[in-house]
Write a protein that holds these residues in place. Structure first.
Motif, PDB file in Angstrom:
ATOM      1  N   GLY A 356      71.433 -14.982  33.176  1.00 40.75           N
ATOM      2  CA  GLY A 356      71.222 -15.991  34.208  1.00 40.75           C
ATOM      3  C   GLY A 356      72.110 -15.756  35.409  1.00 40.75           C
ATOM      4  N   GLY A 357      73.395 -15.426  35.151  1.00 38.50           N
ATOM      5  CA  GLY A 357      74.317 -15.166  36.248  1.00 38.50           C
ATOM      6  C   GLY A 357      73.918 -13.969  37.066  1.00 38.50           C
ATOM      7  N   SER A 358      73.472 -12.901  36.415  1.00 33.42           N
ATOM      8  CA  SER A 358      73.038 -11.706  37.140  1.00 33.42           C
ATOM      9  C   SER A 358      71.842 -12.007  38.032  1.00 33.42           C
ATOM     10  CB  SER A 358      72.679 -10.591  36.150  1.00 33.42           C
ATOM     11  OG  SER A 358      73.821 -10.155  35.453  1.00 33.42           O
ATOM     12  N   ARG A 359      70.946 -12.853  37.532  1.00 38.81           N
ATOM     13  CA  ARG A 359      69.787 -13.227  38.348  1.00 38.81           C
ATOM     14  C   ARG A 359      70.224 -13.967  39.608  1.00 38.81           C
ATOM     15  NH1 ARG A 359      64.482 -16.798  36.417  1.00 38.81           N
ATOM     16  NH2 ARG A 359      63.718 -17.261  38.525  1.00 38.81           N
ATOM     17  N   VAL A 360      71.209 -14.838  39.464  1.00 37.82           N
ATOM     18  CA  VAL A 360      71.672 -15.615  40.613  1.00 37.82           C
ATOM     19  C   VAL A 360      72.332 -14.726  41.662  1.00 37.82           C
ATOM     20  CG1 VAL A 360      73.356 -17.353  41.361  1.00 37.82           C
ATOM     21  CG2 VAL A 360      71.923 -17.787  39.364  1.00 37.82           C
ATOM     22  N   VAL A 361      73.254 -13.873  41.265  1.00 38.27           N
ATOM     23  CA  VAL A 361      74.059 -13.131  42.254  1.00 38.27           C
ATOM     24  C   VAL A 361      73.497 -11.753  42.578  1.00 38.27           C
ATOM     25  CG1 VAL A 361      76.101 -14.382  41.484  1.00 38.27           C
ATOM     26  CG2 VAL A 361      75.673 -12.064  40.624  1.00 38.27           C
ATOM     27  N   GLY A 362      72.406 -11.354  41.902  1.00 36.80           N
ATOM     28  CA  GLY A 362      71.735 -10.117  42.271  1.00 36.80           C
ATOM     29  C   GLY A 362      72.344  -8.843  41.741  1.00 36.80           C
ATOM     30  N   THR A 363      73.153  -8.945  40.696  1.00 41.39           N
ATOM     31  CA  THR A 363      73.737  -7.737  40.098  1.00 41.39           C
ATOM     32  C   THR A 363      72.902  -7.297  38.900  1.00 41.39           C
ATOM     33  OG1 THR A 363      75.221  -9.134  38.795  1.00 41.39           O
ATOM     34  CG2 THR A 363      76.079  -8.222  40.860  1.00 41.39           C
ATOM     35  N   VAL A 364      73.119  -6.076  38.468  1.00 44.81           N
ATOM     36  CA  VAL A 364      72.417  -5.534  37.309  1.00 44.81           C
ATOM     37  C   VAL A 364      73.379  -5.495  36.136  1.00 44.81           C
ATOM     38  CG1 VAL A 364      71.184  -3.562  36.353  1.00 44.81           C
ATOM     39  CG2 VAL A 364      70.897  -4.153  38.779  1.00 44.81           C
ATOM     40  N   SER A 365      73.034  -6.188  35.071  1.00 42.25           N
ATOM     41  CA  SER A 365      73.905  -6.233  33.910  1.00 42.25           C
ATOM     42  C   SER A 365      73.690  -4.998  33.045  1.00 42.25           C
ATOM     43  CB  SER A 365      73.603  -7.494  33.087  1.00 42.25           C
ATOM     44  OG  SER A 365      74.385  -7.545  31.925  1.00 42.25           O
ATOM     45  N   PRO A 366      74.747  -4.362  32.563  1.00 43.30           N
ATOM     46  CA  PRO A 366      74.596  -3.202  31.684  1.00 43.30           C
ATOM     47  C   PRO A 366      74.084  -3.620  30.307  1.00 43.30           C
ATOM     48  CG  PRO A 366      76.886  -3.825  31.803  1.00 43.30           C
ATOM     49  CD  PRO A 366      76.166  -4.707  32.793  1.00 43.30           C
ATOM     50  N   PHE A 367      73.561  -2.676  29.576  1.00 43.34           N
ATOM     51  CA  PHE A 367      73.118  -2.923  28.206  1.00 43.34           C
ATOM     52  C   PHE A 367      74.119  -2.342  27.218  1.00 43.34           C
ATOM     53  CE2 PHE A 367      68.915  -2.537  30.453  1.00 43.34           C
ATOM     54  CZ  PHE A 367      68.594  -3.884  30.401  1.00 43.34           C
ATOM     55  N   ILE A 368      74.248  -2.994  26.097  1.00 45.43           N
ATOM     56  CA  ILE A 368      75.051  -2.455  24.994  1.00 45.43           C
ATOM     57  C   ILE A 368      74.054  -1.843  24.009  1.00 45.43           C
ATOM     58  CG2 ILE A 368      76.719  -2.979  23.173  1.00 45.43           C
ATOM     59  CD1 ILE A 368      77.627  -5.380  24.810  1.00 45.43           C
ATOM     60  N   ARG A 369      73.850  -0.563  24.107  1.00 50.22           N
ATOM     61  CA  ARG A 369      72.868   0.109  23.261  1.00 50.22           C
ATOM     62  C   ARG A 369      73.308   1.547  23.012  1.00 50.22           C
ATOM     63  NH1 ARG A 369      68.004   0.360  27.821  1.00 50.22           N
ATOM     64  NH2 ARG A 369      69.173   1.608  29.342  1.00 50.22           N
ATOM     65  N   ARG A 370      72.649   2.182  22.090  1.00 50.36           N
ATOM     66  CA  ARG A 370      73.006   3.539  21.686  1.00 50.36           C
ATOM     67  C   ARG A 370      73.076   4.466  22.898  1.00 50.36           C
ATOM     68  NH1 ARG A 370      72.931   6.681  17.081  1.00 50.36           N
ATOM     69  NH2 ARG A 370      72.428   8.887  17.391  1.00 50.36           N
ATOM     70  N   GLY A 371      74.191   5.190  23.004  1.00 50.74           N
ATOM     71  CA  GLY A 371      74.358   6.166  24.066  1.00 50.74           C
ATOM     72  C   GLY A 371      75.071   5.648  25.299  1.00 50.74           C
ATOM     73  N   GLU A 372      75.230   4.322  25.399  1.00 50.88           N
ATOM     74  CA  GLU A 372      75.906   3.741  26.561  1.00 50.88           C
ATOM     75  C   GLU A 372      77.422   3.794  26.369  1.00 50.88           C
ATOM     76  OE1 GLU A 372      74.455   2.817  29.267  1.00 50.88           O
ATOM     77  OE2 GLU A 372      72.349   2.762  28.615  1.00 50.88           O
ATOM     78  N   THR A 373      78.132   3.819  27.492  1.00 49.35           N
ATOM     79  CA  THR A 373      79.599   3.800  27.433  1.00 49.35           C
ATOM     80  C   THR A 373      80.083   2.440  26.946  1.00 49.35           C
ATOM     81  OG1 THR A 373      79.754   5.395  29.242  1.00 49.35           O
ATOM     82  CG2 THR A 373      81.719   4.076  28.771  1.00 49.35           C
ATOM     83  N   TRP A 374      81.020   2.459  26.032  1.00 46.92           N
ATOM     84  CA  TRP A 374      81.589   1.217  25.502  1.00 46.92           C
ATOM     85  C   TRP A 374      82.751   0.759  26.372  1.00 46.92           C
ATOM     86  CZ3 TRP A 374      81.069  -2.924  22.729  1.00 46.92           C
ATOM     87  CH2 TRP A 374      82.188  -3.646  22.334  1.00 46.92           C
ATOM     88  N   GLN A 375      82.843  -0.554  26.606  1.00 51.74           N
ATOM     89  CA  GLN A 375      83.975  -1.139  27.315  1.00 51.74           C
ATOM     90  C   GLN A 375      84.626  -2.199  26.423  1.00 51.74           C
ATOM     91  OE1 GLN A 375      83.431  -2.413  31.416  1.00 51.74           O
ATOM     92  NE2 GLN A 375      81.466  -1.330  31.524  1.00 51.74           N
ATOM     93  N   GLU A 376      85.930  -2.153  26.341  1.00 52.20           N
ATOM     94  CA  GLU A 376      86.631  -3.152  25.530  1.00 52.20           C
ATOM     95  C   GLU A 376      86.421  -4.566  26.081  1.00 52.20           C
ATOM     96  OE1 GLU A 376      88.450  -2.825  22.536  1.00 52.20           O
ATOM     97  OE2 GLU A 376      87.317  -0.953  22.639  1.00 52.20           O
ATOM     98  N   ALA A 377      86.109  -4.642  27.383  1.00 48.13           N
ATOM     99  CA  ALA A 377      85.865  -5.957  27.992  1.00 48.13           C
ATOM    100  C   ALA A 377      84.610  -6.624  27.450  1.00 48.13           C
ATOM    101  CB  ALA A 377      85.768  -5.822  29.513  1.00 48.13           C
ATOM    102  N   TYR A 378      83.766  -5.855  26.732  1.00 48.05           N
ATOM    103  CA  TYR A 378      82.590  -6.457  26.105  1.00 48.05           C
ATOM    104  C   TYR A 378      82.977  -7.391  24.962  1.00 48.05           C
ATOM    105  CZ  TYR A 378      79.715  -2.979  28.580  1.00 48.05           C
ATOM    106  OH  TYR A 378      79.092  -2.197  29.533  1.00 48.05           O
ATOM    107  N   ILE A 379      84.213  -7.271  24.477  1.00 51.43           N
ATOM    108  CA  ILE A 379      84.696  -8.214  23.456  1.00 51.43           C
ATOM    109  C   ILE A 379      85.232  -9.443  24.196  1.00 51.43           C
ATOM    110  CG2 ILE A 379      86.299  -8.596  21.559  1.00 51.43           C
ATOM    111  CD1 ILE A 379      86.368  -5.581  21.127  1.00 51.43           C
ATOM    112  N   TRP A 380      84.493 -10.528  24.137  1.00 52.04           N
ATOM    113  CA  TRP A 380      84.908 -11.721  24.856  1.00 52.04           C
ATOM    114  C   TRP A 380      86.054 -12.448  24.138  1.00 52.04           C
ATOM    115  CZ3 TRP A 380      80.130 -14.724  27.154  1.00 52.04           C
ATOM    116  CH2 TRP A 380      79.404 -13.842  27.955  1.00 52.04           C
ATOM    117  N   ARG A 381      86.012 -12.407  22.844  1.00 48.50           N
ATOM    118  CA  ARG A 381      87.113 -13.010  22.079  1.00 48.50           C
ATOM    119  C   ARG A 381      87.011 -12.571  20.630  1.00 48.50           C
ATOM    120  NH1 ARG A 381      83.825 -17.929  22.460  1.00 48.50           N
ATOM    121  NH2 ARG A 381      83.149 -18.546  20.366  1.00 48.50           N
TER     122      ARG A 381
END
Length: 381
Positions: A356-381
């Motif tokens: 929903g937030g990406s739709r509002v501000v016009g950004t493209v959200s990354p996907f968490i799927r096989r082959g994508e780069t992992w970011q520790e920030a994907y762990i919200w808590r």
């Protein structure tokens, strides 16, 4: 196998990959900084029996702060009733607003990796934020003028500024317009701004139906919202602002719809004090809604009827409003509060903060799927 290549199995209470619906429980396998697999915990255990297990709360792409006021980031948080908060916090602390406060807020959000929908009041703040190469999202120029006779003049000034600033737009950061509220922007100016935005493809954000007194104002032309205004800055009668007489069934949403503003598909912020007809109108128009649950509670504005909007198929996003009313700018704090407020909507809330937030501000959200780069920030808590 080296420690760096040893699979990590992150077992989470809730997983949202950016596609489809969130699942609970879920899991993500990470190998050497890359996502190797996502899915159900038991399936992942069978596929990666050698994986080192870690338990976390939520795993999802970076969330979006779809509505805030960065230039208020130097304020101290205070929870007060709405009509006490405005003079004692907003007005008394107005000397704290400006480029330095906006810079502080932007530093925090970029450090968190969160995109933003920011309401920008002053040219100095807009210049400061546009100069940043690390900020992502939409900067909405806020416009306010309740006098219909000044509409052409105010619109011309706003348009001139926007056309200059749009030359500084870049991929990931765009300009938008924010007619402040239906009761602080005259009907003529509201129409000029929304028609211009629709024609130019500019995103819109409007504060709507935040406090219960807003409904009273549109129904009667009176009440605490009108009584607490500064008379020198407003026309003599409320009807002059909206170009029609208040009536018992008139609401801010119905007014915007009948004025033709909802046809421009603005993002409607707050939307706490609404009727079933309002929800239906928003759904028909295809507008997105941003809710700021902590601010609503802290200012005693009421509780956003998320279940009603969800049932109507309305896209919802989350914002923190300002530090002064929401306490922090980290949208994950807003998510945690919202999940306590709406425990039956835990999955929908996480999706709203990302999709929903990406739709509002016009950004493209990354996907968490096989082959994508992992970011520790994907762990919200």
């Amino acid at each position: 196998m080296t420690a760096d290549l040893l699979p990590r199995l992150l077992l989470c209470d809730l997983l949202y990959t950016g596609m489809g619906a969130p699942q609970s429980p879920g899991g993500v396998v990470v190998v050497g900084g890359t996502v190797a697999a996502t899915g159900r915990p038991d399936d992942l255990r069978r596929q990666y029996p050698q994986a080192r297990e870690e338990r976390v709360g939520i795993v999802a792409p970076l969330p979006v702060n779809a509505h805030t006021h960065l230039d208020m980031s130097a304020y101290e948080f205070q929870a007060l009733p709405y009509f006490q908060w405005i003079p004692e916090v907003v007005i008394r602390g107005r000397h704290l607003r400006g480029p330095e406060a906006a810079r502080r807020g932007a530093d925090l959000l970029t450090g968190l990796g969160q995109s933003v929908g920011d309401i920008v009041w002053s040219p100095e703040v807009m210049d400061t934020l546009l100069a940043r190469n690390d900020l992502q999202g939409t900067l909405y120029l806020e416009v306010l003028s309740p006098f219909p006779e000044r509409a052409d003049e105010v619109f011309a000034e706003a348009r001139q500024r926007l056309e200059q600033w749009r030359k500084l737009e870049r991929p990931g950061l765009r300009l938008g317009l924010s007619p402040h509220t239906p009761f602080t922007v005259s009907w003529r100016l509201m129409k000029l701004l929304s028609d211009y935005a629709a024609g130019e493809g500019l995103p819109l954000q409007i504060h709507v139906a935040e406090h219960p007194s807003e409904l009273e104002l549109f129904r009667t032309g009176a009440g605490p919202l009108w009584d607490n205004r500064m008379p020198a800055l407003y026309p003599r009668e409320f009807a002059e602002i909206i170009g029609r007489s208040p009536e018992p069934d008139l609401t801010p949403v119905r007014y915007l719809d009948e004025l033709g503003v909802l046809a421009a598909k603005p993002t409607l912020v707050h939307m706490v004090n609404v009727t079933p007809d309002d929800v239906a109108r928003v759904a028909r128009s295809g507008c997105t809604v941003v809710t700021c649950p902590r601010s609503n509670r802290n200012l005693e504005c009421g509780v956003f009827d998320w279940p009603a909007f969800a049932a109507a198929g309305v896209t919802v996003a989350l914002g923190t409003d300002s530090v002064a009313s929401g306490a922090t700018l980290d949208i994950r704090d807003e998510v945690a509060f919202a999940q306590k407020l709406y425990p039956q909507l835990e999955r929908e809330i996480v999706r709203a903060a990302v999709k929903g937030g990406s739709r509002v501000v016009g950004t493209v959200s990354p996907f968490i799927r096989r082959g994508e780069t992992w970011q520790e920030a994907y762990i919200w808590r």
